[in-house]
Design an enzyme around this catalytic site. Sequence first.
Site, PDB file in Angstrom:
ATOM      1  N   LYS A 188      48.353  -9.446  62.209  1.00 32.66           N
ATOM      2  CA  LYS A 188      48.795 -10.834  62.372  1.00 32.66           C
ATOM      3  C   LYS A 188      48.055 -11.492  63.545  1.00 32.66           C
ATOM      4  CE  LYS A 188      52.733  -9.241  65.166  1.00 32.66           C
ATOM      5  NZ  LYS A 188      54.179  -8.935  65.142  1.00 32.66           N
TER       6      LYS A 188
ATOM      7  N   TYR B  83      41.344 -26.318  93.091  1.00 37.37           N
ATOM      8  CA  TYR B  83      42.412 -27.324  92.995  1.00 37.37           C
ATOM      9  C   TYR B  83      43.555 -27.030  93.962  1.00 37.37           C
ATOM     10  CZ  TYR B  83      40.594 -29.483  88.713  1.00 37.37           C
ATOM     11  OH  TYR B  83      39.839 -30.162  87.810  1.00 37.37           O
TER      12      TYR B  83
HETATM   13  C1  PLP Z   1      54.331  -7.605  65.484  1.00 38.04           C
HETATM   14  C2  PLP Z   1      55.171  -6.658  64.714  1.00 38.04           C
HETATM   15  C3  PLP Z   1      54.780  -5.323  64.551  1.00 38.04           C
HETATM   16  C4  PLP Z   1      53.636  -4.717  65.339  1.00 38.04           C
HETATM   17  O1  PLP Z   1      54.106  -4.488  66.640  1.00 38.04           O
HETATM   18  P1  PLP Z   1      53.248  -3.806  67.795  1.00 38.04           P
HETATM   19  O2  PLP Z   1      54.177  -3.750  68.935  1.00 38.04           O
HETATM   20  O3  PLP Z   1      52.087  -4.717  68.045  1.00 38.04           O
HETATM   21  O4  PLP Z   1      52.813  -2.466  67.320  1.00 38.04           O
HETATM   22  C5  PLP Z   1      55.510  -4.516  63.711  1.00 38.04           C
HETATM   23  N1  PLP Z   1      56.606  -5.001  63.065  1.00 38.04           N
HETATM   24  C6  PLP Z   1      57.024  -6.269  63.220  1.00 38.04           C
HETATM   25  C7  PLP Z   1      58.252  -6.716  62.510  1.00 38.04           C
HETATM   26  C8  PLP Z   1      56.342  -7.132  64.057  1.00 38.04           C
HETATM   27  O5  PLP Z   1      56.784  -8.377  64.234  1.00 38.04           O
END
Ligand code: PLP
Length: 374
Positions: free
Chosen positions: A47, A265
């Site tokens: 993702k 800044y």
């Molecule tokens: C993002 C996510 C994962 C992966 O999690 P990591 O901590 O990056 O391994 C797995 N399951 C769900 C439901 C998620 O939202």
Amino acid sequence: MSATDRPPRAVARAGAVLEIDLAAIARNWRRIAARLRPGTSCAAVVKADAYGLGMARVAPHLAAAGCTLFFVATIDEGIALRRYLPGVEIAVLDGLLPGTGGEFRRAKLIPVLNALDEIAAWRGGAGTRDLPAMIHVDTGMSRLGLTRQDLAVLARAPDMLAGLTLRAILSHLACADDAAHPHNEAQLLAFRAALAQLPPAPAGLAAGSGVFLGTDYHFDFVRPGAVLYGVNPLASRPNPMAQVIRLKGRILQVRNVDRGETVGYGAAHRMDRPGRIATVAVGYADGWLRSASHRGSAGIAGRRVPLVGRISMDLMTFDVTGIDPALSRPGNFVDLIDESYGVDAVAAAAGTIGYEMLTALGRRYHRVYRGEAG
Ligand SMILES: *Cc1c(COP(=O)(O)O)cnc(C)c1O
């Protein structure tokens, strides 16, 4: 395309170069797969554009390493991934938005159904058969997934699942990066109880960190994300994963600054001695979080130099006093992320986690993918 067939001029123009080691990602995936209980398979979460590293390059590489089940968050990510990988299973964690069933079917995406309404919507009218689906049950995050009440409803009315081929039942751990946290076992027990109320289907509880809680947490499949990209699964232990990215930022200018003069800044850094300041072409618009102002650091030829002053949109400043001027010349690079100072270290300096640092990585970096063949 490999690094070598990019025009070298693109590197010459680059304010920063981000190297992404695809072979290291595949190695991390195999390393996770090798830890699993016999019979447990390893999916991959890609993702958010593979946590900022480029799903188009990362996912095919993981598929070549043997991964056959991929998770994305949104339907758009799923449609994009389907174009690169026609043959794998793709599951969409955010579930089924109203009116998107047709698009799920056309792209052969599997919705992770998070509510009874979504189950009903996915089944559509009567007569549906063999519709692949995953079901997410909430075991202690109060975020997504069927509630305990929903499960009770389903247990009394199993017909609500008629026509569905349950590709998986999954849940998600809230505290997996802290192996001693009592919430882990509570969720494990709640997950087992949920499975007992549902028809048999492959079960998955662990993301990346959960794999390291032991084989009780492995079930039929695991779905790691961040660990594949080099993030440490257990905050309190040395990182067992290979670093995946290197980031080099270009020095634009180096100047002598007198004692009492200020940098950046807000005039928020005042030199307490004469020194030399190197200005580097990376800023918060590149994902170098402004919260790392006054706290971050970079490497030059193996030595650490402190980030001083506030991070600007496109620039940040390092105190390179005492560094050989031949090494800190304009046009040279400083090491912002490397083997010895990885994403977790950078994130800690910004008061956040490696996940946020990765997914914030900027679009202006010149990206170089390595390890294509591995
Ligand atoms: C993002 C996510 C994962 C992966 O999690 P990591 O901590 O990056 O391994 C797995 N399951 C769900 C439901 C998620 O939202």
